[in-house]
Design a protein around this motif. Structure first.
Motif, PDB file in Angstrom:
ATOM      1  N   CYS A  38       0.859  -1.170   0.000  1.00 46.57           N
ATOM      2  CA  CYS A  38       0.000   0.000   0.000  1.00 46.57           C
ATOM      3  C   CYS A  38       0.904   1.231   0.000  1.00 46.57           C
ATOM      4  O   CYS A  38       1.739   1.405   0.883  1.00 46.57           O
ATOM      5  N   VAL A  39       0.749   2.070  -1.002  1.00 51.44           N
ATOM      6  CA  VAL A  39       1.588   3.258  -1.133  1.00 51.44           C
ATOM      7  C   VAL A  39       1.115   4.367  -0.187  1.00 51.44           C
ATOM      8  O   VAL A  39       1.920   5.115   0.355  1.00 51.44           O
ATOM      9  N   ASP A  40      -0.197   4.449   0.015  1.00 51.97           N
ATOM     10  CA  ASP A  40      -0.778   5.506   0.856  1.00 51.97           C
ATOM     11  C   ASP A  40      -0.687   5.149   2.336  1.00 51.97           C
ATOM     12  O   ASP A  40      -0.690   3.979   2.720  1.00 51.97           O
ATOM     13  N   ASP A  41      -0.640   6.158   3.170  1.00 56.51           N
ATOM     14  CA  ASP A  41      -0.723   5.976   4.617  1.00 56.51           C
ATOM     15  C   ASP A  41      -2.209   6.079   4.983  1.00 56.51           C
ATOM     16  O   ASP A  41      -2.760   7.180   5.036  1.00 56.51           O
ATOM     17  N   VAL A  42      -2.848   4.937   5.188  1.00 56.30           N
ATOM     18  CA  VAL A  42      -4.290   4.900   5.446  1.00 56.30           C
ATOM     19  C   VAL A  42      -4.491   4.788   6.952  1.00 56.30           C
ATOM     20  O   VAL A  42      -4.267   3.729   7.539  1.00 56.30           O
ATOM     21  N   GLU A  43      -4.915   5.888   7.565  1.00 58.70           N
ATOM     22  CA  GLU A  43      -5.089   5.917   9.020  1.00 58.70           C
ATOM     23  C   GLU A  43      -6.237   5.022   9.477  1.00 58.70           C
ATOM     24  O   GLU A  43      -6.222   4.510  10.597  1.00 58.70           O
ATOM     25  N   ALA A  44      -7.227   4.804   8.620  1.00 61.70           N
ATOM     26  CA  ALA A  44      -8.380   3.985   8.997  1.00 61.70           C
ATOM     27  C   ALA A  44      -8.038   2.489   9.015  1.00 61.70           C
ATOM     28  O   ALA A  44      -8.778   1.699   9.589  1.00 61.70           O
ATOM     29  N   MET A  45      -6.889   2.090   8.437  1.00 61.36           N
ATOM     30  CA  MET A  45      -6.497   0.682   8.396  1.00 61.36           C
ATOM     31  C   MET A  45      -5.915   0.305   9.759  1.00 61.36           C
ATOM     32  O   MET A  45      -5.057   1.003  10.290  1.00 61.36           O
ATOM     33  N   HIS A  46      -6.392  -0.792  10.328  1.00 57.53           N
ATOM     34  CA  HIS A  46      -5.963  -1.188  11.663  1.00 57.53           C
ATOM     35  C   HIS A  46      -4.554  -1.753  11.690  1.00 57.53           C
ATOM     36  O   HIS A  46      -3.831  -1.551  12.648  1.00 57.53           O
ATOM     37  N   ARG A  47      -4.161  -2.487  10.710  1.00 56.89           N
ATOM     38  CA  ARG A  47      -2.792  -2.978  10.589  1.00 56.89           C
ATOM     39  C   ARG A  47      -2.362  -2.806   9.138  1.00 56.89           C
ATOM     40  O   ARG A  47      -3.161  -3.019   8.229  1.00 56.89           O
ATOM     41  N   ASN A  48      -1.127  -2.464   8.945  1.00 59.84           N
ATOM     42  CA  ASN A  48      -0.626  -2.363   7.572  1.00 59.84           C
ATOM     43  C   ASN A  48      -0.536  -3.763   6.970  1.00 59.84           C
ATOM     44  O   ASN A  48      -0.399  -4.762   7.689  1.00 59.84           O
ATOM     45  N   TRP A  49      -0.580  -3.819   5.675  1.00 65.69           N
ATOM     46  CA  TRP A  49      -0.447  -5.109   5.000  1.00 65.69           C
ATOM     47  C   TRP A  49       0.939  -5.657   5.260  1.00 65.69           C
ATOM     48  O   TRP A  49       1.915  -4.901   5.373  1.00 65.69           O
ATOM     49  N   PRO A  50       1.067  -6.964   5.338  1.00 69.83           N
ATOM     50  CA  PRO A  50       2.386  -7.550   5.625  1.00 69.83           C
ATOM     51  C   PRO A  50       3.358  -7.299   4.468  1.00 69.83           C
ATOM     52  O   PRO A  50       2.966  -7.183   3.308  1.00 69.83           O
TER      53      PRO A  50
ATOM     54  N   ILE B 119     -12.531   6.505   6.014  1.00 65.91           N
ATOM     55  CA  ILE B 119     -12.146   5.491   5.030  1.00 65.91           C
ATOM     56  C   ILE B 119     -11.950   6.219   3.696  1.00 65.91           C
ATOM     57  O   ILE B 119     -12.835   6.947   3.238  1.00 65.91           O
ATOM     58  N   PRO B 120     -10.792   6.028   3.085  1.00 60.76           N
ATOM     59  CA  PRO B 120     -10.530   6.739   1.827  1.00 60.76           C
ATOM     60  C   PRO B 120     -11.378   6.177   0.678  1.00 60.76           C
ATOM     61  O   PRO B 120     -11.844   5.036   0.731  1.00 60.76           O
ATOM     62  N   SER B 121     -11.574   6.972  -0.348  1.00 58.27           N
ATOM     63  CA  SER B 121     -12.325   6.494  -1.515  1.00 58.27           C
ATOM     64  C   SER B 121     -11.401   5.742  -2.484  1.00 58.27           C
ATOM     65  O   SER B 121     -11.863   4.979  -3.331  1.00 58.27           O
ATOM     66  N   VAL B 122     -10.084   5.955  -2.341  1.00 58.04           N
ATOM     67  CA  VAL B 122      -9.102   5.297  -3.200  1.00 58.04           C
ATOM     68  C   VAL B 122      -7.877   4.934  -2.365  1.00 58.04           C
ATOM     69  O   VAL B 122      -7.442   5.720  -1.523  1.00 58.04           O
ATOM     70  N   ILE B 123      -7.363   3.738  -2.588  1.00 56.01           N
ATOM     71  CA  ILE B 123      -6.095   3.321  -1.980  1.00 56.01           C
ATOM     72  C   ILE B 123      -5.155   2.978  -3.137  1.00 56.01           C
ATOM     73  O   ILE B 123      -5.516   2.197  -4.029  1.00 56.01           O
ATOM     74  N   ARG B 124      -3.981   3.567  -3.112  1.00 55.65           N
ATOM     75  CA  ARG B 124      -3.006   3.299  -4.177  1.00 55.65           C
ATOM     76  C   ARG B 124      -2.076   2.172  -3.749  1.00 55.65           C
ATOM     77  O   ARG B 124      -1.539   2.194  -2.648  1.00 55.65           O
ATOM     78  N   VAL B 125      -1.905   1.188  -4.658  1.00 57.47           N
ATOM     79  CA  VAL B 125      -1.044   0.038  -4.370  1.00 57.47           C
ATOM     80  C   VAL B 125      -0.055  -0.157  -5.519  1.00 57.47           C
ATOM     81  O   VAL B 125      -0.265   0.305  -6.633  1.00 57.47           O
ATOM     82  N   ARG B 126       1.007  -0.881  -5.202  1.00 57.82           N
ATOM     83  CA  ARG B 126       2.037  -1.192  -6.193  1.00 57.82           C
ATOM     84  C   ARG B 126       2.466  -2.637  -5.948  1.00 57.82           C
ATOM     85  O   ARG B 126       2.420  -3.130  -4.818  1.00 57.82           O
TER      86      ARG B 126
ATOM     87  N   ASN C 137       5.341  -0.601 -11.722  1.00 61.15           N
ATOM     88  CA  ASN C 137       6.170   0.422 -11.087  1.00 61.15           C
ATOM     89  C   ASN C 137       5.369   1.614 -10.592  1.00 61.15           C
ATOM     90  O   ASN C 137       5.648   2.164  -9.534  1.00 61.15           O
ATOM     91  N   ASP C 138       4.383   2.030 -11.366  1.00 63.58           N
ATOM     92  CA  ASP C 138       3.562   3.185 -10.962  1.00 63.58           C
ATOM     93  C   ASP C 138       2.430   2.700 -10.062  1.00 63.58           C
ATOM     94  O   ASP C 138       1.816   1.661 -10.334  1.00 63.58           O
ATOM     95  N   PRO C 139       2.113   3.450  -9.014  1.00 64.99           N
ATOM     96  CA  PRO C 139       1.009   3.052  -8.136  1.00 64.99           C
ATOM     97  C   PRO C 139      -0.311   2.995  -8.909  1.00 64.99           C
ATOM     98  O   PRO C 139      -0.586   3.829  -9.762  1.00 64.99           O
TER      99      PRO C 139
END
Length: 169
Positions: free
Chosen positions: A110-122, A145-152, A157-159
């Motif tokens: 997960c590229v974004d810092d999502v405060e609503a997420m209880h634990r970051n992805w491993p 809860i965000p409307s979009v989460i950017r992942v890579r 290479n680009d989120p």
């Protein structure tokens, strides 16, 4: 020579005839030589045209082969297995990251810092096609809860922005 000498007169007539035939043959020979030169020139032009035609045919064949190779490469790229990640709402604060693609997603982050997420992805999270990863996310006034989460992930290479669907219930 006297006017009455018939064989001399006959010889004169024959020699004049021979001279005429000789001149005529010489003219015919010239015309034949000219025709031969014209024929050689036409053959040369025909040969040049054939060479140009062969060169154009070779270029066309090379273009067709290049286009076929490009088309094959594009088809292979289009048919290459790819990961297609989506975020889905399971229930209450449970969410799922799902791979709907035909290829694996290796080292998903997960590229974004999502405060609503209880634990970051491993670290090193990998999802095979059809595989699901459950995670918790609960919104509040301070951490919606965000409307979009950017992942890579590997090979991407680009989120990639993943839409977060509205909560059900």
């Amino acid at each position: 020579m006297d006017m009455g000498d018939a064989p001399a007169w006959a010889a004169l007539v024959v020699s004049i005839g021979a001279a005429a035939v000789s001149l005529k043959s010489r003219g015919d020979g010239r015309r034949a030589a000219d025709a031969a030169e014209t024929s050689v020139e036409e053959a040369r032009r025909s040969s040049d045209a054939a060479e140009r035609s062969a060169a154009v045919a070779e270029e066309t064949l090379a273009d067709q082969r290049r286009e076929a190779a490009e088309r094959r490469a594009a088809e292979e790229e289009a048919n290459r297995p790819r990961a297609l990640l989506r975020i889905e709402h399971a229930n209450k604060a449970k969410w799922q990251l799902v791979n709907h693609g035909t290829g694996p997603a290796q080292n998903v982050e997960c590229v974004d810092d999502v405060e609503a997420m209880h634990r970051n992805w491993p670290s090193g999270l990998s999802l095979l096609p059809g595989e699901v990863y459950d995670f918790m996310m609960a919104g509040s006034m301070q951490a919606p809860i965000p409307s979009v989460i950017r992942v890579r992930w590997e090979g991407q290479n680009d989120p990639v922005p993943l839409r977060v669907p509205p909560r059900i219930g």
